[in-house]
Design an enzyme around this catalytic site. Structure first.
Site, PDB file in Angstrom:
ATOM      1  N   ARG A  89     -38.440 -24.687 -44.376  1.00 42.22           N
ATOM      2  CA  ARG A  89     -40.006 -24.600 -43.574  1.00 42.22           C
ATOM      3  C   ARG A  89     -40.043 -25.087 -42.565  1.00 42.22           C
ATOM      4  O   ARG A  89     -39.299 -26.225 -41.933  1.00 42.22           O
ATOM      5  CB  ARG A  89     -40.836 -25.506 -44.824  1.00 42.22           C
ATOM      6  CG  ARG A  89     -40.893 -25.051 -46.043  1.00 42.22           C
ATOM      7  CD  ARG A  89     -41.883 -25.898 -46.987  1.00 42.22           C
ATOM      8  NE  ARG A  89     -41.870 -25.334 -48.310  1.00 42.22           N
ATOM      9  CZ  ARG A  89     -42.383 -25.948 -49.239  1.00 42.22           C
ATOM     10  NH1 ARG A  89     -43.597 -26.889 -48.810  1.00 42.22           N
ATOM     11  NH2 ARG A  89     -42.497 -25.683 -50.334  1.00 42.22           N
ATOM     12  N   HIS A 144     -38.109 -29.514 -39.261  1.00 43.65           N
ATOM     13  CA  HIS A 144     -37.864 -28.573 -40.222  1.00 43.65           C
ATOM     14  C   HIS A 144     -36.993 -29.131 -41.421  1.00 43.65           C
ATOM     15  O   HIS A 144     -36.433 -30.084 -40.978  1.00 43.65           O
ATOM     16  CB  HIS A 144     -37.160 -27.153 -39.664  1.00 43.65           C
ATOM     17  CG  HIS A 144     -35.686 -27.419 -39.395  1.00 43.65           C
ATOM     18  ND1 HIS A 144     -34.669 -27.488 -40.294  1.00 43.65           N
ATOM     19  CD2 HIS A 144     -35.046 -27.872 -38.240  1.00 43.65           C
ATOM     20  CE1 HIS A 144     -33.524 -27.792 -39.859  1.00 43.65           C
ATOM     21  NE2 HIS A 144     -33.690 -27.965 -38.506  1.00 43.65           N
ATOM     22  N   CYS A 145     -37.406 -28.631 -42.684  1.00 42.25           N
ATOM     23  CA  CYS A 145     -36.531 -29.060 -43.683  1.00 42.25           C
ATOM     24  C   CYS A 145     -35.505 -27.671 -43.949  1.00 42.25           C
ATOM     25  O   CYS A 145     -35.063 -26.978 -43.151  1.00 42.25           O
ATOM     26  CB  CYS A 145     -37.124 -29.312 -44.856  1.00 42.25           C
ATOM     27  SG  CYS A 145     -38.283 -28.077 -45.569  1.00 42.25           S
ATOM     28  N   MET A 146     -35.008 -27.292 -45.247  1.00 39.51           N
ATOM     29  CA  MET A 146     -34.140 -26.390 -45.762  1.00 39.51           C
ATOM     30  C   MET A 146     -34.754 -25.221 -45.454  1.00 39.51           C
ATOM     31  O   MET A 146     -33.951 -24.240 -45.041  1.00 39.51           O
ATOM     32  CB  MET A 146     -34.005 -26.599 -47.112  1.00 39.51           C
ATOM     33  CG  MET A 146     -32.990 -27.644 -47.396  1.00 39.51           C
ATOM     34  SD  MET A 146     -31.341 -27.532 -46.598  1.00 39.51           S
ATOM     35  CE  MET A 146     -30.705 -26.123 -47.777  1.00 39.51           C
TER      36      MET A 146
END
Length: 497
Positions: A33, A29-31
């Site tokens: 998504r 995951h990112c910030m």
């Protein structure tokens, strides 16, 4: 339902809609998504995923990305990983699935990826993991500055300064570690070589007639040093006998890369970093309004193309040099234009309950700088509203850039947040109150221009007639006050620009 149960329920709802545990090869995951590596893209039920209340949208890139929003994604990801780990092994062979997944992934990358975008994605993979620390330390730095200005807690502010500055003092080490990991080397060797840059002892070394200073070259020097270390390490692995590898390879890697870093990279990267800072200052001081217009107006298309990742090292370099990046507040105006455009769409389509419901659910995240739900759920499918949202972003960027021309810089002490979420991270050269006022003014301009441009020019008569139709009887009844629900018409296909 407890928070843990809620997050596990979200993960459990997503899992079957992406083909089950057997179809997932990687989870990250990112910030905002959830990023899934999928073996068979055809097993994904896109529309069912988008219909989940917790899902703000989906994006397909080299991974399948499900937009859940900040905070939620960090909690849902481990729950999904646990569900995947708990799932029984599939009946078909792992080799077949791996081969099928590799073929699909290769075909998709060959079609959609370019070498330049793949390189930018690698750069983003180096810096994105650092964002949480940048945000935390940036907020602490802002709080400390406020306490100092107010004269409060003088015994605590030195400790807060140390807490806020410690990470930035050693950020080169983390960049080196992540760079080596991303380029296929040993991460700790990348960190070891990069640590030379921040070592105080380099102040005793003269290069090209100049004395080096600790930190010279910054994150760009660390990145270059770690890439060099990876190449040296791989060269050694191919040639050094296995019996000597554990001794010789790390020694030569650190020695060769370290010497090149000290007697070349630190100086060159230092000059490049200084040029980036000087150019950013010159650009905003001499062409601030025009630069803000272009940056704010083009940022959304850059995001769509994935080219915004090229800005991450620039932001980090500016934060390292000046304590804040003057570019991020201008780029954040793109989100303001998006919010204004969405509000105009809401008013222009009073009979389309489906789109109005999407806007109502996505606007809170949009105000906080999370733009994906509005981009992929509203403005981009409609066509023109995406363009008019960019106009709003350009106007907000020009507003903030104009004040830079007048001598008042507005910056952010970290990267990642946007919109209202950026307020705690703001910093500048004329006090916090002035900085906040200018940034807030830019957001307001972005909202107003994005709204006005979309309301008056965001729809052709044909598109307006096509989309302003009844799609949700309950929504239409509430909007019109009518007691009798009108007949339902199927939701139309998205318009083309």
């Amino acid at each position: 339902m407890s928070t843990d149960d809620k997050n596990r329920a979200i993960a459990a709802a997503i899992l079957p809609l992406v083909g089950g545990a057997g179809n997932i090869s990687t989870v990250a995951h990112c910030m905002t998504r959830l990023r899934l590596g999928l073996r068979d893209r055809s097993l994904v039920q896109d529309e069912a995923l988008k219909a989940l209340p917790s899902v703000m949208g989906v994006v397909e890139d080299d991974t399948y990305q499900i937009v859940l929003g900040p905070g939620t994604v960090a909690r849902v990801t481990p729950e999904l990983e646990a569900l995947v780990a708990e799932a029984p092994e599939p009946a078909h062979s792992a080799e077949d699935l791996a081969a099928q997944g590799a073929a699909l992934k290769a075909a998709r990358k060959a079609k959609n990826a370019t070498p330049f975008k793949l390189f930018l994605r690698r750069i983003a993979n180096i810096f994105v993991p650092l964002i949480p620390a940048l945000i935390g330390c940036g907020i602490i730095a802002g709080l400390n500055g406020l306490l100092i200005n107010l004269g409060w807690l003088p015994g605590v502010t030195p400790a807060l300064a140390a807490i806020a500055s410690g990470f930035m003092a050693l950020i080169a080490v983390f960049v080196g570690h992540n760079t080596a990991k991303e380029f296929g080397g040993t991460p700790i060797l990348g960190g070891a070589v990069a640590s030379i840059i921040v070592f105080a002892g380099v102040a005793k070394i003269d290069v090209f007639g100049q004395t080096l200073s600790p930190g010279q070259g910054g994150v760009l020097g660390a990145l270059g040093a770690a890439v060099l270390a990876v190449h040296v390490e791989k060269w050694c692995r191919r040639r050094v006998p296995e019996s000597l590898d554990v001794l010789v390879t790390p020694t030569l890697t650190v020695l060769v890369s370290g010497l090149v870093t000290v007697f070349g990279l630190m100086f060159v990267a230092g000059e490049i970093s200084r040029a980036i800072g000087d150019f950013a200052d010159w650009l905003l001081a001499n062409a601030g309004a025009g630069a803000g217009l272009l940056l704010g107006g083009l940022f959304l298309p850059l995001v769509m193309l994935g080219l915004h990742q090229a800005l991450i090292p620039i932001h980090t370099t500016l934060i390292e040099q000046q304590g804040y990046t003057v570019l991020l507040p201008i780029l954040a105006m793109a989100g303001a234009g998006q919010v204004g455009a969405a509000m105009a769409v809401y008013l222009k389509l009073p009979r389309n309950g489906s789109i109005r419901r999407t806007i109502k659910s996505a606007l809170p995240a949009g105000f906080l700088g999370v733009g994906e739900p509005l981009i992929y759920g509203v403005s981009l499918p409609l066509g023109r509203p995406f363009v008019t949202a960019c106009v709003g972003g350009a106007a907000g960027g020009a507003f903030v850039g104009l004040f830079s021309m007048l001598g008042t810089s507005v910056g952010s002490t970290a990267i990642g947040p946007s919109g209202w979420a950026l307020f705690p991270l703001l910093n500048g050269n004329h006090g916090l109150g002035t900085t906040i006022a200018i940034y807030a003014g830019g957001l307001l301009v972005g909202y107003l221009v994005g709204f006005t441009a979309t309301y008056f020019w965001g729809f052709s008569p044909e598109i307006l007639a096509e989309f302003n139709v009844d799609t949700d009887p309950l929504e239409t009844t509430a909007a019109s006050g009518s007691a009798t629900p009108p007949p339902t018409t199927p939701e139309p296909e998205p318009a083309k620009v």
